[in-house]
Design a protein around this motif. Structure first.
Motif, PDB file in Angstrom:
ATOM      1  N   ILE A   4     -26.089  52.697 -23.760  1.00  0.00           N
ATOM      2  CA  ILE A   4     -25.966  51.291 -23.408  1.00  0.00           C
ATOM      3  C   ILE A   4     -26.739  50.993 -22.123  1.00  0.00           C
ATOM      4  N   ALA A   5     -26.944  49.715 -21.868  1.00  0.00           N
ATOM      5  CA  ALA A   5     -27.654  49.300 -20.656  1.00  0.00           C
ATOM      6  C   ALA A   5     -27.297  47.858 -20.353  1.00  0.00           C
ATOM      7  N   GLY A   6     -27.630  47.444 -19.144  1.00  0.00           N
ATOM      8  CA  GLY A   6     -27.404  46.068 -18.735  1.00  0.00           C
ATOM      9  C   GLY A   6     -28.695  45.276 -18.770  1.00  0.00           C
ATOM     10  N   ALA A   7     -28.633  44.063 -19.284  1.00  0.00           N
ATOM     11  CA  ALA A   7     -29.801  43.188 -19.303  1.00  0.00           C
ATOM     12  C   ALA A   7     -29.927  42.453 -17.980  1.00  0.00           C
ATOM     13  N   THR A   8     -31.123  42.037 -17.672  1.00  0.00           N
ATOM     14  CA  THR A   8     -31.357  41.181 -16.506  1.00  0.00           C
ATOM     15  C   THR A   8     -31.838  39.801 -16.938  1.00  0.00           C
ATOM     16  N   GLU A   9     -32.085  39.622 -18.229  1.00  0.00           N
ATOM     17  CA  GLU A   9     -32.609  38.365 -18.771  1.00  0.00           C
ATOM     18  C   GLU A   9     -31.612  37.764 -19.749  1.00  0.00           C
ATOM     19  N   THR A  10     -31.547  36.455 -19.791  1.00  0.00           N
ATOM     20  CA  THR A  10     -30.665  35.791 -20.759  1.00  0.00           C
ATOM     21  C   THR A  10     -31.187  35.918 -22.176  1.00  0.00           C
ATOM     22  N   GLU A  11     -32.471  36.247 -22.334  1.00  0.00           N
ATOM     23  CA  GLU A  11     -33.043  36.390 -23.668  1.00  0.00           C
ATOM     24  C   GLU A  11     -32.416  37.551 -24.435  1.00  0.00           C
ATOM     25  N   LEU A  12     -32.039  38.591 -23.714  1.00  0.00           N
ATOM     26  CA  LEU A  12     -31.440  39.759 -24.357  1.00  0.00           C
ATOM     27  C   LEU A  12     -29.934  39.541 -24.475  1.00  0.00           C
ATOM     28  N   GLU A  13     -29.428  39.627 -25.702  1.00  0.00           N
ATOM     29  CA  GLU A  13     -28.022  39.363 -25.963  1.00  0.00           C
ATOM     30  C   GLU A  13     -27.269  40.663 -26.216  1.00  0.00           C
ATOM     31  N   ILE A  14     -25.945  40.586 -26.169  1.00  0.00           N
ATOM     32  CA  ILE A  14     -25.104  41.763 -26.411  1.00  0.00           C
ATOM     33  C   ILE A  14     -25.445  42.357 -27.781  1.00  0.00           C
ATOM     34  N   GLY A  15     -25.704  43.662 -27.799  1.00  0.00           N
ATOM     35  CA  GLY A  15     -26.022  44.350 -29.041  1.00  0.00           C
ATOM     36  C   GLY A  15     -27.497  44.469 -29.334  1.00  0.00           C
TER      37      GLY A  15
ATOM     38  N   ARG B 217     -18.641  48.810 -27.225  1.00  0.00           N
ATOM     39  CA  ARG B 217     -18.537  49.346 -28.586  1.00  0.00           C
ATOM     40  C   ARG B 217     -19.670  48.793 -29.454  1.00  0.00           C
ATOM     41  N   ILE B 218     -19.933  47.499 -29.378  1.00  0.00           N
ATOM     42  CA  ILE B 218     -21.013  46.898 -30.163  1.00  0.00           C
ATOM     43  C   ILE B 218     -22.355  47.526 -29.792  1.00  0.00           C
ATOM     44  N   ALA B 219     -22.613  47.623 -28.486  1.00  0.00           N
ATOM     45  CA  ALA B 219     -23.888  48.170 -28.021  1.00  0.00           C
ATOM     46  C   ALA B 219     -24.049  49.632 -28.417  1.00  0.00           C
ATOM     47  N   ALA B 220     -23.000  50.438 -28.232  1.00  0.00           N
ATOM     48  CA  ALA B 220     -23.081  51.861 -28.572  1.00  0.00           C
ATOM     49  C   ALA B 220     -23.334  52.051 -30.064  1.00  0.00           C
ATOM     50  N   ASP B 221     -22.680  51.254 -30.902  1.00  0.00           N
ATOM     51  CA  ASP B 221     -22.894  51.344 -32.350  1.00  0.00           C
ATOM     52  C   ASP B 221     -24.339  51.002 -32.707  1.00  0.00           C
ATOM     53  N   ASN B 222     -24.883  49.953 -32.094  1.00  0.00           N
ATOM     54  CA  ASN B 222     -26.251  49.551 -32.406  1.00  0.00           C
ATOM     55  C   ASN B 222     -27.277  50.571 -31.912  1.00  0.00           C
ATOM     56  N   ALA B 223     -27.019  51.154 -30.748  1.00  0.00           N
ATOM     57  CA  ALA B 223     -27.916  52.199 -30.257  1.00  0.00           C
ATOM     58  C   ALA B 223     -27.925  53.389 -31.206  1.00  0.00           C
ATOM     59  N   ALA B 224     -26.751  53.749 -31.719  1.00  0.00           N
ATOM     60  CA  ALA B 224     -26.646  54.874 -32.654  1.00  0.00           C
ATOM     61  C   ALA B 224     -27.390  54.585 -33.954  1.00  0.00           C
ATOM     62  N   LEU B 225     -27.230  53.383 -34.485  1.00  0.00           N
ATOM     63  CA  LEU B 225     -27.904  53.023 -35.730  1.00  0.00           C
ATOM     64  C   LEU B 225     -29.418  53.021 -35.552  1.00  0.00           C
ATOM     65  N   ALA B 226     -29.883  52.499 -34.419  1.00  0.00           N
ATOM     66  CA  ALA B 226     -31.320  52.511 -34.149  1.00  0.00           C
ATOM     67  C   ALA B 226     -31.836  53.940 -34.027  1.00  0.00           C
ATOM     68  N   LEU B 227     -31.079  54.800 -33.357  1.00  0.00           N
ATOM     69  CA  LEU B 227     -31.488  56.200 -33.200  1.00  0.00           C
ATOM     70  C   LEU B 227     -31.648  56.878 -34.557  1.00  0.00           C
TER      71      LEU B 227
END
Length: 257
Positions: free
Chosen positions: A77-88, A231-241
């Motif tokens: 997971i990571a933190g965004a600095t831009e509003t363009e990037l949304e959760i997940g 949880r949402i972010a970790a799941d999406n990172a795993a699927l992308a991996l």
């Protein structure tokens, strides 16, 4: 059979991947516990390093010395600095730099994703309402970054490990890919500044967190939201991996353009 080393900082990130894998077996790499499994004809070894560049560097060193992997993948997971990037949303970092003493270090290039991996991951994430971006990993010690420090850095995301892994990978000539999914950002900030939650060795300070809750009871709800977003972010990172590993060589390794 090729070996790929996978490094995540937290159990939430590793568990998200292991939920997608039918079978894995435990092994030990130096001081680290690991899980091994087969995916798309390749051996993947997953290490949960703990937070911070020091632990991540040591985990990368153990993986390389023990397994001589074809490549490494830093994910989580990571933190965004831009509003363009949304959760997940997921960011494929094309480079990594550090936030040190209030400044940004020169960027170190990372291994690009292949076109096949990009397209497969994009399709998988779209089903979950998420998007895939090319960006930049900014490794911090928990400190936040101000907008003025970023300049023209492409889709910067804040995390705590990739620069440490990248340094070790470069020393051994091992390609490194980065996969980071957004768990917080301007529209969903963390309840407490990460620097307050951790000591200088990136260990969580439960006492500090408890005192913050006592002072501001309302942040309990924010912590609940943070856990859901994680949880949402970790799941999406795993699927992308998984799509990256499956499709890394599907088009002859043609990089994204």
């Amino acid at each position: 059979m090729e070996t790929i080393g996978l490094i995540a900082a937290m159990t939430q990130e590793s568990d998200a991947l292991l939920r997608c894998i039918k079978e894995s077996k435990a092994l030990r790499l130096g001081a680290f516990q690991a899980r091994s499994f087969e995916l798309a004809g390749q051996t993947c070894v997953l290490v949960t390093s703990g937070m911070g560049t020091q632990r991540a560097s040591e985990a990368a060193q153990s993986v390389i010395e023990t397994l001589s992997p074809r490549c490494l993948i830093s994910f989580g997971i990571a933190g965004a600095t831009e509003t363009e990037l949304e959760i997940g949303d997921v960011v494929a970092a094309e480079s990594v730099c550090r936030l040190e003493r209030g400044g940004i270090t020169p960027q170190q290039q990372l291994e690009p994703w292949t076109q096949g991996a990009w397209e497969a991951a994009s399709r998988t994430l779209a089903v979950r309402g998420a998007h895939l971006y090319v960006g930049t990993a900014i490794t911090t010690g928990g400190s936040q970054v101000s907008e003025g420090q970023l300049g023209d850095i492409l889709h910067p995301v804040l995390e705590m490990e990739t620069a440490g892994i990248a340094q070790v990978a470069a020393e051994h000539g091992i390609p490194l890919l980065s996969i980071r999914a957004i768990s917080d950002g301007p529209c969903a900030p963390l309840p407490i500044d990460p620097a307050e939650m951790m000591d200088e060795d990136a260990n969580l300070r439960p006492g500090r967190i408890f005192m913050a809750i006592m002072r501001r009871p309302g942040i309990v709800r924010q912590f609940g939201r943070m856990m859901q977003n994680t949880r949402i972010a970790a799941d999406n990172a795993a699927l992308a991996l998984i799509e990256v590993v499956r499709n890394r060589n599907s088009d002859g390794g043609k990089p994204i353009t």
